[in-house]
Motif scaffolding. Structure first.
Motif, PDB file in Angstrom:
ATOM      1  N   TRP A 123      81.628 -29.124  23.362  1.00 51.41           N
ATOM      2  CA  TRP A 123      80.355 -29.628  23.455  1.00 51.41           C
ATOM      3  C   TRP A 123      79.574 -29.102  24.424  1.00 51.41           C
ATOM      4  O   TRP A 123      78.273 -28.918  24.235  1.00 51.41           O
ATOM      5  CB  TRP A 123      80.503 -31.134  23.583  1.00 51.41           C
ATOM      6  N   ALA A 124      79.859 -28.692  25.689  1.00 50.50           N
ATOM      7  CA  ALA A 124      79.022 -28.214  26.657  1.00 50.50           C
ATOM      8  C   ALA A 124      78.205 -26.899  26.368  1.00 50.50           C
ATOM      9  O   ALA A 124      76.942 -26.846  26.490  1.00 50.50           O
ATOM     10  CB  ALA A 124      80.054 -28.005  27.856  1.00 50.50           C
ATOM     11  N   ALA A 125      78.763 -25.943  25.401  1.00 51.90           N
ATOM     12  CA  ALA A 125      78.528 -24.669  25.142  1.00 51.90           C
ATOM     13  C   ALA A 125      77.325 -25.117  23.961  1.00 51.90           C
ATOM     14  O   ALA A 125      76.241 -24.786  24.140  1.00 51.90           O
ATOM     15  CB  ALA A 125      79.271 -23.948  24.444  1.00 51.90           C
ATOM     16  N   LEU A 126      77.444 -26.270  23.334  1.00 52.44           N
ATOM     17  CA  LEU A 126      76.668 -26.521  22.087  1.00 52.44           C
ATOM     18  C   LEU A 126      75.275 -27.283  22.607  1.00 52.44           C
ATOM     19  O   LEU A 126      74.286 -26.820  22.305  1.00 52.44           O
ATOM     20  CB  LEU A 126      77.243 -27.513  21.153  1.00 52.44           C
ATOM     21  N   ARG A 127      75.516 -28.021  23.645  1.00 49.63           N
ATOM     22  CA  ARG A 127      74.354 -28.603  24.204  1.00 49.63           C
ATOM     23  C   ARG A 127      73.429 -27.685  25.076  1.00 49.63           C
ATOM     24  O   ARG A 127      72.416 -27.726  24.972  1.00 49.63           O
ATOM     25  CB  ARG A 127      75.120 -29.678  25.335  1.00 49.63           C
ATOM     26  N   GLU A 128      74.161 -26.972  25.746  1.00 50.25           N
ATOM     27  CA  GLU A 128      73.429 -25.955  26.549  1.00 50.25           C
ATOM     28  C   GLU A 128      72.622 -25.042  25.476  1.00 50.25           C
ATOM     29  O   GLU A 128      71.368 -24.739  25.966  1.00 50.25           O
ATOM     30  CB  GLU A 128      74.357 -25.044  27.413  1.00 50.25           C
ATOM     31  N   ALA A 129      73.326 -24.586  24.413  1.00 52.81           N
ATOM     32  CA  ALA A 129      72.628 -23.527  23.847  1.00 52.81           C
ATOM     33  C   ALA A 129      71.419 -24.252  22.723  1.00 52.81           C
ATOM     34  O   ALA A 129      70.378 -23.724  22.567  1.00 52.81           O
ATOM     35  CB  ALA A 129      73.429 -22.837  22.905  1.00 52.81           C
ATOM     36  N   TYR A 130      71.654 -25.457  22.264  1.00 57.40           N
ATOM     37  CA  TYR A 130      71.086 -25.774  21.364  1.00 57.40           C
ATOM     38  C   TYR A 130      70.210 -27.356  21.521  1.00 57.40           C
ATOM     39  O   TYR A 130      69.395 -27.431  20.915  1.00 57.40           O
ATOM     40  CB  TYR A 130      71.715 -25.990  19.894  1.00 57.40           C
ATOM     41  N   LEU A 131      70.816 -28.131  22.443  1.00 60.66           N
ATOM     42  CA  LEU A 131      70.131 -29.063  22.670  1.00 60.66           C
ATOM     43  C   LEU A 131      69.428 -29.255  23.658  1.00 60.66           C
ATOM     44  O   LEU A 131      68.216 -29.927  24.118  1.00 60.66           O
ATOM     45  CB  LEU A 131      71.224 -30.607  22.896  1.00 60.66           C
ATOM     46  N   VAL A 132      69.573 -28.645  24.993  1.00 56.92           N
ATOM     47  CA  VAL A 132      68.806 -28.284  26.094  1.00 56.92           C
ATOM     48  C   VAL A 132      67.912 -27.182  26.030  1.00 56.92           C
ATOM     49  O   VAL A 132      66.748 -27.338  26.518  1.00 56.92           O
ATOM     50  CB  VAL A 132      69.721 -28.285  27.237  1.00 56.92           C
ATOM     51  N   GLY A 133      68.081 -26.308  25.551  1.00 51.06           N
ATOM     52  CA  GLY A 133      67.626 -24.777  25.580  1.00 51.06           C
ATOM     53  C   GLY A 133      66.638 -24.721  24.405  1.00 51.06           C
ATOM     54  O   GLY A 133      66.176 -23.462  24.215  1.00 51.06           O
ATOM     55  N   GLN A 134      66.224 -25.504  23.620  1.00 52.52           N
ATOM     56  CA  GLN A 134      65.274 -25.102  22.221  1.00 52.52           C
ATOM     57  C   GLN A 134      64.458 -26.023  22.206  1.00 52.52           C
ATOM     58  O   GLN A 134      64.445 -27.227  22.284  1.00 52.52           O
ATOM     59  CB  GLN A 134      66.593 -25.382  21.229  1.00 52.52           C
ATOM     60  N   ASN A 135      63.339 -25.395  21.889  1.00 50.46           N
ATOM     61  CA  ASN A 135      61.986 -26.168  21.200  1.00 50.46           C
ATOM     62  C   ASN A 135      61.799 -25.652  19.719  1.00 50.46           C
ATOM     63  O   ASN A 135      62.386 -24.856  19.091  1.00 50.46           O
ATOM     64  CB  ASN A 135      60.902 -25.721  21.855  1.00 50.46           C
ATOM     65  N   VAL A 136      60.817 -26.448  19.198  1.00 48.65           N
ATOM     66  CA  VAL A 136      60.611 -26.149  17.831  1.00 48.65           C
ATOM     67  C   VAL A 136      59.150 -25.730  17.583  1.00 48.65           C
ATOM     68  O   VAL A 136      58.221 -26.579  17.831  1.00 48.65           O
ATOM     69  CB  VAL A 136      60.979 -27.380  16.944  1.00 48.65           C
ATOM     70  N   THR A 137      58.852 -24.737  16.805  1.00 47.76           N
ATOM     71  CA  THR A 137      57.631 -24.212  16.475  1.00 47.76           C
ATOM     72  C   THR A 137      57.655 -24.059  14.702  1.00 47.76           C
ATOM     73  O   THR A 137      57.972 -23.443  14.140  1.00 47.76           O
ATOM     74  CB  THR A 137      57.185 -22.875  16.840  1.00 47.76           C
ATOM     75  N   LEU A 138      57.244 -25.394  14.159  1.00 53.69           N
ATOM     76  CA  LEU A 138      57.327 -25.561  12.706  1.00 53.69           C
ATOM     77  C   LEU A 138      56.422 -24.558  12.028  1.00 53.69           C
ATOM     78  O   LEU A 138      55.291 -24.362  12.244  1.00 53.69           O
ATOM     79  CB  LEU A 138      56.934 -27.003  12.312  1.00 53.69           C
ATOM     80  N   ASP A 139      56.699 -24.090  11.018  1.00 55.80           N
ATOM     81  CA  ASP A 139      56.188 -23.295  10.025  1.00 55.80           C
ATOM     82  C   ASP A 139      55.252 -24.650   9.073  1.00 55.80           C
ATOM     83  O   ASP A 139      55.988 -25.187   8.381  1.00 55.80           O
ATOM     84  CB  ASP A 139      57.240 -22.671   8.906  1.00 55.80           C
ATOM     85  N   VAL A 140      54.107 -24.679   9.502  1.00 57.16           N
ATOM     86  CA  VAL A 140      53.446 -25.937   8.908  1.00 57.16           C
ATOM     87  C   VAL A 140      53.464 -25.847   7.558  1.00 57.16           C
ATOM     88  O   VAL A 140      53.513 -26.923   6.842  1.00 57.16           O
ATOM     89  CB  VAL A 140      51.832 -25.682   9.490  1.00 57.16           C
ATOM     90  N   HIS A 141      53.074 -24.589   6.568  1.00 56.10           N
ATOM     91  CA  HIS A 141      53.149 -24.501   5.410  1.00 56.10           C
ATOM     92  C   HIS A 141      54.380 -25.108   4.813  1.00 56.10           C
ATOM     93  O   HIS A 141      54.470 -25.682   3.684  1.00 56.10           O
ATOM     94  CB  HIS A 141      52.666 -23.187   4.868  1.00 56.10           C
ATOM     95  N   ARG A 142      55.424 -24.469   5.343  1.00 51.15           N
ATOM     96  CA  ARG A 142      56.913 -24.871   4.761  1.00 51.15           C
ATOM     97  C   ARG A 142      57.234 -26.524   5.023  1.00 51.15           C
ATOM     98  O   ARG A 142      57.731 -27.270   4.251  1.00 51.15           O
ATOM     99  CB  ARG A 142      57.941 -24.264   5.825  1.00 51.15           C
ATOM    100  N   PHE A 143      56.593 -26.941   6.105  1.00 52.73           N
ATOM    101  CA  PHE A 143      57.010 -28.489   6.609  1.00 52.73           C
ATOM    102  C   PHE A 143      56.132 -29.414   5.964  1.00 52.73           C
ATOM    103  O   PHE A 143      56.354 -30.642   5.739  1.00 52.73           O
ATOM    104  CB  PHE A 143      56.708 -28.814   8.063  1.00 52.73           C
ATOM    105  N   GLU A 144      55.207 -29.032   5.158  1.00 50.13           N
ATOM    106  CA  GLU A 144      54.150 -29.680   4.226  1.00 50.13           C
ATOM    107  C   GLU A 144      55.017 -30.410   3.135  1.00 50.13           C
ATOM    108  O   GLU A 144      54.690 -31.265   2.635  1.00 50.13           O
ATOM    109  CB  GLU A 144      52.900 -28.988   3.691  1.00 50.13           C
ATOM    110  N   GLY A 145      56.175 -29.700   2.638  1.00 49.38           N
ATOM    111  CA  GLY A 145      56.871 -30.162   1.641  1.00 49.38           C
ATOM    112  C   GLY A 145      57.611 -31.472   2.112  1.00 49.38           C
ATOM    113  O   GLY A 145      57.829 -32.347   1.432  1.00 49.38           O
TER     114      GLY A 145
END
Length: 461
Positions: free
Chosen positions: A429-451
């Protein structure tokens, strides 16, 4: 020599038999002594301590759940859940301010045990912030016991608001929804005895707690009632909270079939929210009404880096867009954010505690969960997808592509964080949390997200 060895051997056997018989007699005498001599209740926790409750079973006194509505025994405990332990005590039950419960009943056996009344029982980090309760139960009501400061005729529920308090998801899934499940059968005539509760936490959720109980909440960490510390006496005490599933209710396990939709309705009533149902679109004849969309903008981890572009795309599709972030701790801030959520028809957010505010949405609204990289789809669906549906909402699940994660700019394309999230999860869990829950932000592909935005609009029709 052979005869001498045989003689010695026979002698040894005889001595062993004598010693064995003596041990048996000593044990019988000791058992008789305990059986016929009164033992002060103050010493029960030392004589009969059995460690954590999860290791204790009492045969016919073990129960599976409370949905049957029958609870006749003086001590009924269920330790089978992986998330919570629950014990019910009937008779003369005295709750002491030092996290001790003394229980007398003519049919009760003499025993004691310890419990941490919080619905995250296998999480040592959460339980480090939970006060342990010691229970001493006995059939003998004439043993010395603390005198009652206050006598009550209504039952009581003893629980902890420790753990990960202050995180909206944990406040709901670990405390408030289990408290709703546990107290519902009492119809409000039940005392809530809470430990490890910060004053701001009680203020923040007091409107909801008042709906669960007609009586003032007793903060066990700050004395029993307005008169200070004392001994509270009840005919019936439930220790611990019943847990069904993440931030939701299993209606099949409840008396009367109440559900997460009932909890959401209670939450809306508690905070005086005006809307019970979301907008229903019928095409061009909607009189210019636009569904309102709330985009939860986190400022730290798992934040939208292009919230403005997302808002413009949603506006172009016909939404009225509000961008906001829930504030923590302050009661007025929660009430204000609850009103904002309730005014909206669509809630959009990256997987995280902010989505727990879905309990304030009007029925029929849509939750759009943006799931970041890391193989988190199953966890995201369990934490917010299922609760949304159970609460009478619609749900859209949007899993981002690798290019939509800020991790794509931090690691080479063939790095295992991008290529093999399952391998990272196997590191714990610690490795998962550090890699994906703490260290990640999101830049959405707006055209893809329109769906996803178009799908949410369809669900409102």
């Amino acid at each position: 020599m052979a005869c001498e060895k045989k003689s010695v051997s026979n002698f040894t056997v005889r001595v062993g038999l004598v010693l064995f018989a003596g041990c048996i007699l000593a044990l019988i005498s000791l058992g008789t002594m305990f059986r016929h001599n009164a033992v002060p209740l103050q010493t029960l926790s030392l004589l009969f301590s059995v460690g954590s409750a999860s290791s204790v079973m009492w045969g016919e006194e073990r129960i599976g759940s409370h949905h049957s509505g029958r609870n006749e025994g003086p001590v009924l405990c269920d330790f089978s859940s992986s998330r919570s332990d629950v014990c019910e005590l009937k008779g003369d039950v005295r709750v002491l301010p030092n996290a001790t419960i003394v229980h007398h009943h003519p049919l009760a056996r003499r025993r004691s045990w310890r419990m941490k009344p919080h619905a995250r029982k296998n999480d040592r980090h959460a339980l480090a912030r939970v006060t342990e309760v010691t229970v001493a139960s006995s059939h003998a009501a004439d043993h010395p016991a603390p005198r009652c400061t206050t006598n009550h005729t209504a039952p009581a529920v003893v629980f902890s608001a420790g753990g990960y308090a202050g995180n909206m998801f944990h406040d709901l899934t670990d405390v408030l929804v289990p408290l709703f499940i546990t107290t519902r059968r009492f119809g409000g005539d039940v005392h809530l005895l809470v430990s490890d509760a910060q004053p701001w936490w009680l203020d923040r959720f007091r409107p909801l707690l008042r709906r669960l109980s007609f009586h003032d909440v007793v903060d066990m960490g700050r004395g029993a009632g307005a008169g200070g510390r004392g001994v509270l006496c009840y005919p019936h005490v439930v220790l611990g909270l019943e847990f069904h599933k993440e931030m939701s209710v299993d209606a099949a396990r409840t008396a009367g079939g109440y559900s997460m939709a009932d909890f959401a309705r209670l939450a809306r009533r508690s905070y005086g929210l005006a809307r019970d149902t979301a907008i229903r679109l019928r095409g061009r004849g909607d009189g210019g009404r636009r569904p309102r969309l709330l985009l939860i903008s986190r400022k730290s981890t798992r934040a939208f880096t292009n919230a403005g572009a997302i808002a413009r795309a949603a506006t172009a599709l016909g939404y009225e867009v509000v961008v906001s972030e829930p504030s923590r701790q302050h009661a007025a801030a929660l009430a204000s954010f609850a009103r904002l959520v309730n005014s909206c028809d669509v809630l959009v957010g990256v997987h995280g505690a902010g989505l727990a505010n879905l309990v304030f949405l009007p029925a029929g609204a849509v939750v759009v969960q943006v799931v970041p990289l890391g193989g988190l789809d199953a966890m995201a669906a369990e934490d917010f997808g299922a609760p949304a549906r159970d609460a009478g909402l619609r749900y859209v699940h949007y899993a981002i592509a690798v290019a939509e994660s800020t991790l794509a700019g931090r690691y080479p394309r063939d790095h295992r964080v991008l290529r093999d999230p399952a391998a990272v999860r196997r590191d714990g869990w610690a490795a998962l949390r550090e890699a994906y829950l703490v260290g990640q932000n999101v830049t959405l592909d707006v055209h893809r997200f329109e769906g996803a935005l178009r799908r949410a609009m369809e669900l409102l029709r």
